[in-house]
Design an enzyme around this catalytic site. Structure first.
Site, short mmCIF file in Angstrom:
data_model
loop_
_atom_site.label_atom_id
_atom_site.label_comp_id
_atom_site.label_asym_id
_atom_site.label_seq_id
_atom_site.Cartn_x
_atom_site.Cartn_y
_atom_site.Cartn_z
CG HIS A 73 5.97 26.38 19.20
ND1 HIS A 73 6.78 25.40 19.74
CD2 HIS A 73 4.98 26.58 20.12
CE1 HIS A 73 6.29 25.03 20.92
NE2 HIS A 73 5.21 25.73 21.18
CG ASP A 97 6.05 27.98 26.59
OD1 ASP A 97 5.32 28.97 26.61
OD2 ASP A 97 5.68 26.86 26.16
CG HIS A 155 4.26 23.83 24.55
ND1 HIS A 155 3.49 24.82 25.13
CD2 HIS A 155 3.46 22.75 24.40
CE1 HIS A 155 2.25 24.37 25.30
NE2 HIS A 155 2.20 23.11 24.89
CG ASP A 176 2.74 27.24 28.42
OD1 ASP A 176 3.79 27.60 28.96
OD2 ASP A 176 2.64 27.07 27.19
ZN LIG Z 1 3.82 26.86 25.52
#
Ligand SMILES: [Zn+2]
Length: 348
Positions: free
Chosen positions: A123, A160, A162, A247
């Site tokens: 991120h 991931d 995200h 995750d």
């Molecule tokens: Zn993540």
């Protein structure tokens, strides 16, 4: 040739507080698993700090200095990223450890590698800490392969939960680093639409597969084998990097996916086969998310077992392997329509 593992207790030095899910315990359970009951014989890789120059390939100098200025203090840099006294040093060690693992794959010391580091990175933007991330480890790694090892095509796969907004932005207008991401929507950070397909020279080299919650092993394997596989065969990467977030595991407190440890093994096997085809097997993973400690431990364990297999294992599910569940088929229509503007992807 063996598998290299970046492993160091110092990755526990970054601490955002007792109740934060991105906690030092994530490294603690992985290190304990490797020490007490190692799944494979691996080469331990001792990390080194990344240099300012290396971090500067992806991040602006003013931002690096800002993170440096937090050393010895506790400074919130973003709603989801608080730098503590040792965060700067730990983040440098995470990026540098990953770079060292890439060098060892490139020179043939190890066949593949997994960097078990934190803080995570995908991120982190050029001038902003975001979502538990400070320096973008995988992006710095891709730059290292291009700049210092002369590679012309690097594939970054981000499984991931995200979307890796920082990685997407770093290479959005470039064709030497392809970014392929699966991610749950709607979810943080809100980026990662299928229509975001790259720009300029990089048009067609940024591939997003947004997914509704509830996807499991068969769904992910279908995407890897039937979509990523054909694209990778045409892109011909010389190295495959993985933003390995756990995750998407069943039971993760932040996610709604249901990948099992065996499923992570299958995804790894699928990527190993792609790497064998065009990259002489060169594959390196770096830890991103994953907040259920048991799922994290068991899944990393299965990934390592797969990486160590002598022959690239075939990635197949025992039953209903290629079946695309109806929900997934509908969700893939939009990404496939976009991807086929550039890549030949046979109907599954
Ligand atoms: Zn993540």
């Amino acid at each position: 040739m063996t598998t290299g593992v970046v492993k160091d207790r110092r990755f526990m030095d970054h601490d955002m507080g007792a109740y934060h899910v991105e906690s030092p315990h994530r490294i603690e359970v992985l290190n304990r698993m490797l020490e007490e009951d190692p799944p494979i014989a691996y080469l331990p890789i001792e990390p080194r700090p990344a240099t300012d120059e290396e971090v500067g390939w992806v991040h602006e100098k003013g931002y690096i200095d800002l993170v440096r200025s937090t050393a010895g203090k506790t400074v919130p840099l973003d709603m989801d990223a608080t730098a503590g006294p040792k965060t700067f040093a730990t983040a440098l060690l995470a990026a540098g450890g990953f770079l060292k693992s890439l060098d060892l794959v490139m020179d043939g010391t190890v066949r593949n590698a997994f960097a078990l580091v934190r803080p995570p990175g995908h991120h982190a933007e050029a001038s902003q800490a975001l979502g538990f991330c400070f320096f973008n480890n995988v992006a710095i790694g891709a730059e290292h392969l291009v700049r210092n090892h002369g590679l012309r095509r690097v594939l970054v796969v981000d499984w991931d939960l995200h979307h890796g907004n920082g990685t997407e932005h770093a290479f959005y207008a470039r064709r030497d680093v392809m970014y392929f991401s699966t991610h749950q929507v709607p979810l943080y950070p809100g980026t990662g639409a299928a229509r975001d397909f790259g720009a300029g020279d990089g048009l067609g080299f940024n591939l997003n597969v947004p997914l509704l919650a509830g996807k499991g092993d068969a769904d992910y394997l279908h995407i890897f084998e039937k979509i990523l596989g054909p694209v990778a065969a045409q892109f011909e990467p010389e190295f495959i990097l993985v933003s390995a977030g756990f995750d998407i595991a069943a039971g993760d407190p932040l996610g709604g996916m249901a990948v099992t440890p065996a499923g992570f093994g299958l995804l790894t096997a699928s990527l190993m086969a792609m790497a064998e085809r065009t990259a002489a097997g060169r594959l390196a993973l770096v830890l991103e998310g994953g907040y259920d400690l048991r799922a994290l431990r068991d899944s990393v364990r299965e990934v390592l077992k797969t990486l160590a297999k002598r022959d690239s294992p075939r990635a197949t599910l025992a039953t209903s392997a290629g079946d695309s569940p109806e929900a997934l088929r509908v969700e893939l229509e939009d990404p496939l329509r976009t991807f086929r503007r550039k890549w030949d992807i046979p109907a599954a």
